[in-house]
Design a protein around this motif. Sequence first.
Motif, PDB file in Angstrom:
ATOM      1  N   LEU A 190       0.902  -1.273   0.103  1.00 21.47           N
ATOM      2  CA  LEU A 190       0.000  -0.027  -0.013  1.00 21.47           C
ATOM      3  C   LEU A 190       0.790   1.233  -0.056  1.00 21.47           C
ATOM      4  CD1 LEU A 190      -3.154  -0.064   0.096  1.00 21.47           C
ATOM      5  CD2 LEU A 190      -2.927   0.223   2.578  1.00 21.47           C
ATOM      6  N   GLU A 191       1.875   1.009   0.676  1.00 24.08           N
ATOM      7  CA  GLU A 191       3.040   2.229   0.466  1.00 24.08           C
ATOM      8  C   GLU A 191       3.370   2.619  -0.766  1.00 24.08           C
ATOM      9  OE1 GLU A 191       3.491  -0.576   1.926  1.00 24.08           O
ATOM     10  OE2 GLU A 191       5.390  -1.170   2.687  1.00 24.08           O
ATOM     11  N   GLY A 192       3.250   1.988  -1.513  1.00 25.53           N
ATOM     12  CA  GLY A 192       3.516   2.312  -3.140  1.00 25.53           C
ATOM     13  C   GLY A 192       2.320   2.897  -3.699  1.00 25.53           C
ATOM     14  N   GLU A 193       1.385   3.188  -3.012  1.00 22.25           N
ATOM     15  CA  GLU A 193       0.306   3.663  -3.617  1.00 22.25           C
ATOM     16  C   GLU A 193      -0.307   4.959  -3.018  1.00 22.25           C
ATOM     17  OE1 GLU A 193      -3.067   0.788  -3.548  1.00 22.25           O
ATOM     18  OE2 GLU A 193      -1.772  -0.788  -3.993  1.00 22.25           O
ATOM     19  N   ASP A 194       0.693   5.761  -2.752  1.00 20.63           N
ATOM     20  CA  ASP A 194       0.361   7.163  -2.109  1.00 20.63           C
ATOM     21  C   ASP A 194      -0.742   6.976  -0.888  1.00 20.63           C
ATOM     22  OD1 ASP A 194       0.529   9.898  -2.026  1.00 20.63           O
ATOM     23  OD2 ASP A 194      -1.079  10.259  -3.412  1.00 20.63           O
ATOM     24  N   ASN A 195      -0.757   6.243  -0.041  1.00 19.40           N
ATOM     25  CA  ASN A 195      -1.397   6.228   1.173  1.00 19.40           C
ATOM     26  C   ASN A 195      -0.664   6.606   2.346  1.00 19.40           C
ATOM     27  OD1 ASN A 195      -2.477   4.868   3.470  1.00 19.40           O
ATOM     28  ND2 ASN A 195      -3.872   3.654   2.212  1.00 19.40           N
ATOM     29  N   LYS A 196      -1.263   7.708   2.746  1.00 16.64           N
ATOM     30  CA  LYS A 196      -0.458   8.560   3.852  1.00 16.64           C
ATOM     31  C   LYS A 196      -0.340   7.735   5.103  1.00 16.64           C
ATOM     32  CE  LYS A 196      -0.558  12.721   6.585  1.00 16.64           C
ATOM     33  NZ  LYS A 196      -0.949  14.069   6.913  1.00 16.64           N
ATOM     34  N   GLN A 197      -1.314   6.852   5.449  1.00 17.40           N
ATOM     35  CA  GLN A 197      -1.200   6.017   6.504  1.00 17.40           C
ATOM     36  C   GLN A 197      -0.237   5.035   6.567  1.00 17.40           C
ATOM     37  OE1 GLN A 197      -2.371   7.039   9.306  1.00 17.40           O
ATOM     38  NE2 GLN A 197      -3.633   8.787   8.303  1.00 17.40           N
ATOM     39  N   ALA A 198      -0.122   4.228   5.314  1.00 18.97           N
ATOM     40  CA  ALA A 198       0.687   3.364   4.989  1.00 18.97           C
ATOM     41  C   ALA A 198       2.089   3.935   5.117  1.00 18.97           C
ATOM     42  CB  ALA A 198       0.431   2.349   3.919  1.00 18.97           C
ATOM     43  N   SER A 199       2.217   5.112   4.409  1.00 18.69           N
ATOM     44  CA  SER A 199       3.631   5.568   4.184  1.00 18.69           C
ATOM     45  C   SER A 199       4.445   5.714   5.280  1.00 18.69           C
ATOM     46  CB  SER A 199       3.503   6.862   3.140  1.00 18.69           C
ATOM     47  OG  SER A 199       2.942   6.243   1.868  1.00 18.69           O
ATOM     48  N   TRP A 200       3.890   6.594   6.220  1.00 18.13           N
ATOM     49  CA  TRP A 200       4.774   6.692   7.258  1.00 18.13           C
ATOM     50  C   TRP A 200       4.935   5.556   8.413  1.00 18.13           C
ATOM     51  CZ3 TRP A 200       3.956   6.671  12.451  1.00 18.13           C
ATOM     52  CH2 TRP A 200       2.609   6.648  13.126  1.00 18.13           C
ATOM     53  N   ARG A 201       3.737   4.801   8.282  1.00 17.38           N
ATOM     54  CA  ARG A 201       4.107   3.640   9.379  1.00 17.38           C
ATOM     55  C   ARG A 201       4.936   2.852   8.734  1.00 17.38           C
ATOM     56  NH1 ARG A 201      -1.099   5.251  10.365  1.00 17.38           N
ATOM     57  NH2 ARG A 201      -1.823   4.967  12.646  1.00 17.38           N
ATOM     58  N   ASN A 257      10.722 -13.803  23.210  1.00 18.59           N
ATOM     59  CA  ASN A 257      11.270 -14.735  22.069  1.00 18.59           C
ATOM     60  C   ASN A 257      10.665 -14.348  20.930  1.00 18.59           C
ATOM     61  OD1 ASN A 257      11.654 -16.738  20.247  1.00 18.59           O
ATOM     62  ND2 ASN A 257      11.574 -18.359  22.014  1.00 18.59           N
ATOM     63  N   ALA A 258      11.059 -13.674  19.938  1.00 20.78           N
ATOM     64  CA  ALA A 258      10.165 -13.043  18.827  1.00 20.78           C
ATOM     65  C   ALA A 258      10.607 -13.691  17.473  1.00 20.78           C
ATOM     66  CB  ALA A 258      10.302 -11.478  18.900  1.00 20.78           C
ATOM     67  N   ASP A 259       9.564 -13.732  16.751  1.00 13.13           N
ATOM     68  CA  ASP A 259       9.619 -14.124  15.399  1.00 13.13           C
ATOM     69  C   ASP A 259       9.077 -12.920  14.609  1.00 13.13           C
ATOM     70  OD1 ASP A 259       9.672 -15.150  12.780  1.00 13.13           O
ATOM     71  OD2 ASP A 259       7.696 -16.499  13.154  1.00 13.13           O
ATOM     72  N   ILE A 260       9.753 -12.138  13.995  1.00 14.33           N
ATOM     73  CA  ILE A 260       9.461 -10.768  13.492  1.00 14.33           C
ATOM     74  C   ILE A 260       9.768 -10.908  11.914  1.00 14.33           C
ATOM     75  CG2 ILE A 260       9.906  -8.407  13.263  1.00 14.33           C
ATOM     76  CD1 ILE A 260       8.874  -9.386  16.030  1.00 14.33           C
ATOM     77  N   ASN A 261       8.529 -10.687  11.064  1.00 15.52           N
ATOM     78  CA  ASN A 261       8.811 -10.916   9.508  1.00 15.52           C
ATOM     79  C   ASN A 261       8.366  -9.638   8.684  1.00 15.52           C
ATOM     80  OD1 ASN A 261       9.260 -13.833   9.876  1.00 15.52           O
ATOM     81  ND2 ASN A 261       7.018 -13.829  10.941  1.00 15.52           N
ATOM     82  N   ILE A 262       9.117  -9.465   7.591  1.00 15.96           N
ATOM     83  CA  ILE A 262       8.641  -8.627   6.707  1.00 15.96           C
ATOM     84  C   ILE A 262       7.970  -9.356   5.551  1.00 15.96           C
ATOM     85  CG2 ILE A 262       9.103  -6.821   4.778  1.00 15.96           C
ATOM     86  CD1 ILE A 262      11.501  -5.958   6.641  1.00 15.96           C
ATOM     87  N   VAL A 263       6.760  -9.532   5.578  1.00 16.82           N
ATOM     88  CA  VAL A 263       5.883 -10.340   4.696  1.00 16.82           C
ATOM     89  C   VAL A 263       5.809  -9.979   3.100  1.00 16.82           C
ATOM     90  CG1 VAL A 263       3.622 -11.667   4.199  1.00 16.82           C
ATOM     91  CG2 VAL A 263       4.775 -11.530   6.394  1.00 16.82           C
ATOM     92  N   VAL A 264       5.563  -8.577   3.115  1.00 19.92           N
ATOM     93  CA  VAL A 264       5.102  -8.077   1.931  1.00 19.92           C
ATOM     94  C   VAL A 264       6.404  -7.760   1.174  1.00 19.92           C
ATOM     95  CG1 VAL A 264       3.787  -6.152   0.702  1.00 19.92           C
ATOM     96  CG2 VAL A 264       2.946  -7.377   2.406  1.00 19.92           C
ATOM     97  N   GLU A 265       6.676  -8.094   0.046  1.00 19.58           N
ATOM     98  CA  GLU A 265       7.817  -7.671  -0.780  1.00 19.58           C
ATOM     99  C   GLU A 265       8.152  -6.338  -0.970  1.00 19.58           C
ATOM    100  OE1 GLU A 265       8.268 -10.382  -4.243  1.00 19.58           O
ATOM    101  OE2 GLU A 265       9.932  -8.858  -4.686  1.00 19.58           O
ATOM    102  N   GLY A 266       9.361  -5.612  -0.641  1.00 22.12           N
ATOM    103  CA  GLY A 266       9.637  -4.290  -0.835  1.00 22.12           C
ATOM    104  C   GLY A 266       9.418  -3.643   0.361  1.00 22.12           C
ATOM    105  N   ARG A 267       8.799  -4.039   1.618  1.00 15.45           N
ATOM    106  CA  ARG A 267       8.330  -3.210   2.649  1.00 15.45           C
ATOM    107  C   ARG A 267       9.698  -3.295   3.429  1.00 15.45           C
ATOM    108  NH1 ARG A 267       2.845  -4.696   4.675  1.00 15.45           N
ATOM    109  NH2 ARG A 267       2.543  -3.128   3.122  1.00 15.45           N
TER     110      ARG A 267
END
Lengths: 377, 377, 377, 377
Positions: free
Chosen positions: C168-179, C214-224
């Motif tokens: 979504l951050e690729g689509e000019d979505n303000k909320q997604a972008s800064w987060r 004890n954490a499993d932290i992921n970036i799931v969406v490509e490019g994020r």
Amino acid sequence: MIGGGQGAFIGAIHRIATRIDDHYELVAGAFSSNPEKAKASGEELGLSPDRVYGSYKELIEKESQLPENVRVQVISIVTPNHVHFEPTKLALESGFHVVLDKPMTFSLEEAKELKKIVESTGKLFCLTHTYTGYPMVKEARQIIASGKIGAVRKVYVEYPQGWLSTFLEGEDNKQASWRTDPGKSGIAGAMGDIGTHAFNLSEYVTGLQVTKLNADINIVVEGRKLDDDGAVLLKYNNGASGVLMATQIAAGDENNIKIRVYGEKGGIEWQQDIANTLLIKYLDKPTEIWRTGGGYTSGYVTTNMRAPAGHPEGYLEAFANLYKNFALTVKAQLEGAAATPEMLDFPGVEDGVRGMAFVENVIASGKSDQKWTDFTI
Amino acid sequence: MIGGGQGAFIGAIHRIATRIDDHYELVAGAFSSNPEKAKASGEELGLSPDRVYGSYKELIEKESQLPENVRVQVISIVTPNHVHFEPTKLALESGFHVVLDKPMTFSLEEAKELKKIVESTGKLFCLTHTYTGYPMVKEARQIIASGKIGAVRKVYVEYPQGWLSTFLEGEDNKQASWRTDPGKSGIAGAMGDIGTHAFNLSEYVTGLQVTKLNADINIVVEGRKLDDDGAVLLKYNNGASGVLMATQIAAGDENNIKIRVYGEKGGIEWQQDIANTLLIKYLDKPTEIWRTGGGYTSGYVTTNMRAPAGHPEGYLEAFANLYKNFALTVKAQLEGAAATPEMLDFPGVEDGVRGMAFVENVIASGKSDQKWTDFTI
Amino acid sequence: MIGGGQGAFIGAIHRIATRIDDHYELVAGAFSSNPEKAKASGEELGLSPDRVYGSYKELIEKESQLPENVRVQVISIVTPNHVHFEPTKLALESGFHVVLDKPMTFSLEEAKELKKIVESTGKLFCLTHTYTGYPMVKEARQIIASGKIGAVRKVYVEYPQGWLSTFLEGEDNKQASWRTDPGKSGIAGAMGDIGTHAFNLSEYVTGLQVTKLNADINIVVEGRKLDDDGAVLLKYNNGASGVLMATQIAAGDENNIKIRVYGEKGGIEWQQDIANTLLIKYLDKPTEIWRTGGGYTSGYVTTNMRAPAGHPEGYLEAFANLYKNFALTVKAQLEGAAATPEMLDFPGVEDGVRGMAFVENVIASGKSDQKWTDFTI
Amino acid sequence: MIGGGQGAFIGAIHRIATRIDDHYELVAGAFSSNPEKAKASGEELGLSPDRVYGSYKELIEKESQLPENVRVQVISIVTPNHVHFEPTKLALESGFHVVLDKPMTFSLEEAKELKKIVESTGKLFCLTHTYTGYPMVKEARQIIASGKIGAVRKVYVEYPQGWLSTFLEGEDNKQASWRTDPGKSGIAGAMGDIGTHAFNLSEYVTGLQVTKLNADINIVVEGRKLDDDGAVLLKYNNGASGVLMATQIAAGDENNIKIRVYGEKGGIEWQQDIANTLLIKYLDKPTEIWRTGGGYTSGYVTTNMRAPAGHPEGYLEAFANLYKNFALTVKAQLEGAAATPEMLDFPGVEDGVRGMAFVENVIASGKSDQKWTDFTI
């Protein structure tokens, strides 16, 4: 078993219900009025060919002649409504106990006659109002009887189905066809098929009896010959009032029969979709979620369930509870023992008479301009 | 604001509703017929003392004399039913727009008179049938109007409360006292207080009008002077039938007003307890869970919510939607602009007249031996 | 208010929250770092132009110079994470009370610094962990503190969202972008945005503190660039264990943050979707459905609700509870009175420090091959 | 049947499951290692005394000597875990098909050995992971396999029970005793008893395989010898991650095993408490409520249900589906016909090996300081 041959729906359900608790063995049948179908059905069910009969009369006659330890003890009758009275009468009078699918008969007249026959023959009789076989429905009845919610003031009972929203009887659908045919179902459609269940459930759970009704009965789908929708205002013998809704045109609904009863001090709520749950409501305390398998339930729950708490049991097990309790009662009688109240808690001929009275009174009210119709038998 | 002083319930709710979307500022009030209470209430609310009035008459008179850019634009009237008509009439005739708590008036006669006044003065008028402010109730109306579920055939609407299960009016409970007092509430208790909401909801959602009714109206709690329970069979102007249940003696129940509508091709179901959800049912597809915030909803949802999907909004926001849409309509009028259909979607004087007609017809039917009563205005 | 100009989401929510209970008036703002946007936002909100400022520094400086009875008392800061510390520090040191959106700061270092500033200035500080504003969340904390379910053994807390399932951050979505921008959000994405809420909720409700994770932290969406999914095993300071799940790629899920806590004698369960309900479970009794408005609840419920039982309140009211309790505490301080425990029950700087420690520890654990990471501050 | 004598729980469940669809007749048994109990159990079940055996060895030996059309075809083995391998091996090698209760064996070593035996003997083998017998669980698998929700990204599977919240094994509770006894259960308690179900469910529904795990395994109740609680972070072979929670100390919880799977385009959700419902979620459409009996379901639903839509089927029917499909597969083999995919959809020896590997890997991970443990077989 009489009826329930190939293509039938409720016969197969009855057979599963008899097997679940292993109190019955299916040894003989007259599964269809069509002899070939009867034979094929018997074969499919693995019966000995000499005990697959061409008619209910033949079944009852021939089985009567077999030695006592060979012949059937209980006859299940799962035919359409217009073939309930005669086989039941003959079976009872020939000395067999009978389990009969609801509604009990084609007419109230027959129902009253059947009641006399049950009484005079002394044979045991069960009418399969399935929903009273659910453990939490039984518990609801016990809770109300105990006074926990005080005197009953209001009853809402509803049975919304959607499967007859279209003219299905025009499409060679066996279930739809006989249910909408006055020659097979009697004077009522939805009111006989599911209204009687709702009516029975309300009287069973509350322990009250309907004394007056005021009905709006409709044929909604064009071309249909019997009612497919209705709503009934009720008065009970303690002064409580009620609303009964039964419809087969609630498009998108399945079979979620539901009852809510309110007393002076609280209420209960049960519905088939979450059958293992019973809500108990209070004026001044949190609502409680009673569950089958909860350590706090009565023997009416514990004797009518099979798996531990949280393993849902459903419609087939509710049905099986009727058969199981009937079997235990038959067994107790055979052994000269007293059946427990839990065993005896299955619907009988009185439920059947009241059910047929409901059918006749509700249809009469639906046609009447008079607001309240006395519930007469 | 007229009414809503200390100790009142609905006045505070109205004030919250006006604040949520920041379209209103409370600047003047006649909060009580008791001058001291009126003054104290005004002080508590931070009003300028010179705009806290001792009576509604004084408020309207004095405010009328203030310069146009100073005086109030909209008057909220949140008094008990018997003090609805006169202040509303005076406010409208003095040139103010009015938001009025339901039911509209004390009698149908007054309601019809008020309708004429609204029409002749051309002022804007909103009646706070809160439930039609819920986004998913609005969506239900749109969906039915679109034909998605086909012609409506059956309506079930219910409003079960339990708070009047005991003789609360005997215990110095202000809310219970005026609601059960014929001198303040009018001829109906539960039917006026919550039955009108259920009635309004059913007509709003279906877009239909009731043409006949057949009511069972009861006083259940001993000593009570007005009905606390009732059930009504309904006929709508397209031939559909319905059942309306409204009770205040459903012990343990809160406020879960619920509506189900079935058409030829499907149904909808909404209830206040899960207000952000609307179920859409189909004959041949899975039921869908429509949610506020879902990308697939209409403008009637998106313009009536504030937080992203999954952040529940409730009763106060539904109330605020009425006020917000009313404000936007007032604003549009001031600016000579056209209000959008979404803005105009708030209950008005026609809803009020039909609501009072419901009260009179339903009470008449409750007393009648005649089965069906025509819905007359 | 600092931040929250046109196009922002959380600023508007904060403003609604301040209005609901009428304890605040918005009189000044620095709504955007873009001066034109700042001005337009101020105008839209009806502020006096001379109190719409071009930067937070200007706001704090100019307001400080106004007479005490004119200048703002409380400053709300609703900027993205990287603009939390500086304005908060300046506001506190200039003598203003502060309400700050979570997570508290950009880094743990800043958080610890801020804690010192709050302590040294003696100003009041509230961090808007909204979910602890829900009445039934407060009640859950009280019930556990009372020992009703015994010592806590297990915690499940989850916050499944689906809105970042695509890029979504690729689509000019303000909320997604800064987060999803490390420069604005800090080192964590989902863990900072919603993981901190879940973490805070679990510590608040149980009264316990996490000691290891004890954490499993992921970036799931490509490019994020930041984590959008994670699950964390937890140990608490009494030996209990827990599981925290926070994800933004649970496609089709909304915002149903949920917590379950189990003790020796029972459990509690709460979820935002049915926010007015709290389930209390027992080893040997039926589960109870506690409801806002039930007569049996504590003052933590009754002081944090506005409408009678059964009229749902939601997210905006939970938010409003934070602001209301903060205002009452400010007021009590002004009046030299003692704030009640209910008033003081809002998240503060300690929650903020622990929240930022969670962010740093959980991201460190996610990157580590070591199984358990000590929770260090 | 081997095992399942008086006092046993799961044996009775297996027997009901065999009866429901009438594909089995119970003709022989070695119900207990206690000869008297074995005899009494056989009598109670109405078996011919000459086919009630004193040990599984005797049963297998004697039955093998009976004529092919008399001897048993399928042997159900329902003993505690430590008596799984030997009787199964002997039965298979003696030419019988076997249905075995889970977990498959006492150790992974045995499991791998059993796999070889199944393969070398060519006999049919079913492992009763009940939950994969639910129609909507099967449908979930089909839907995911079809790509409807896209590639799987996240799995949450949980099995919270509360029945072992106290030291029940100290109170002469047969079920608690063997399950918490390392000599009978093996190295795992909760992880073997219910963790394996959750694990199997997740692999079955997603069609994926776990490749790594990171476990927190606890003994919560003092004095207990095996784990009663655990949570496991998972990695699957497509890169998806998961969380598995299984506990027996969730006080007040029953048996509500639940799975949620999220893919790129949507998600599915199923839980045993509402077993006839499957939620299908989408990024941009309303969530759908799929129901057993819905006309839109696949053959995996329609062949695994018995009553029309809306008549709930539960745990016993799910169990029966395993037996039924196994019977149909046996029958097809006997008739030289091909079994359909629906018939073949029952858990087998591969599930058993993976289940035992899960037990060993998860316990090893629980004891390890290493974060991720490879899933090795």
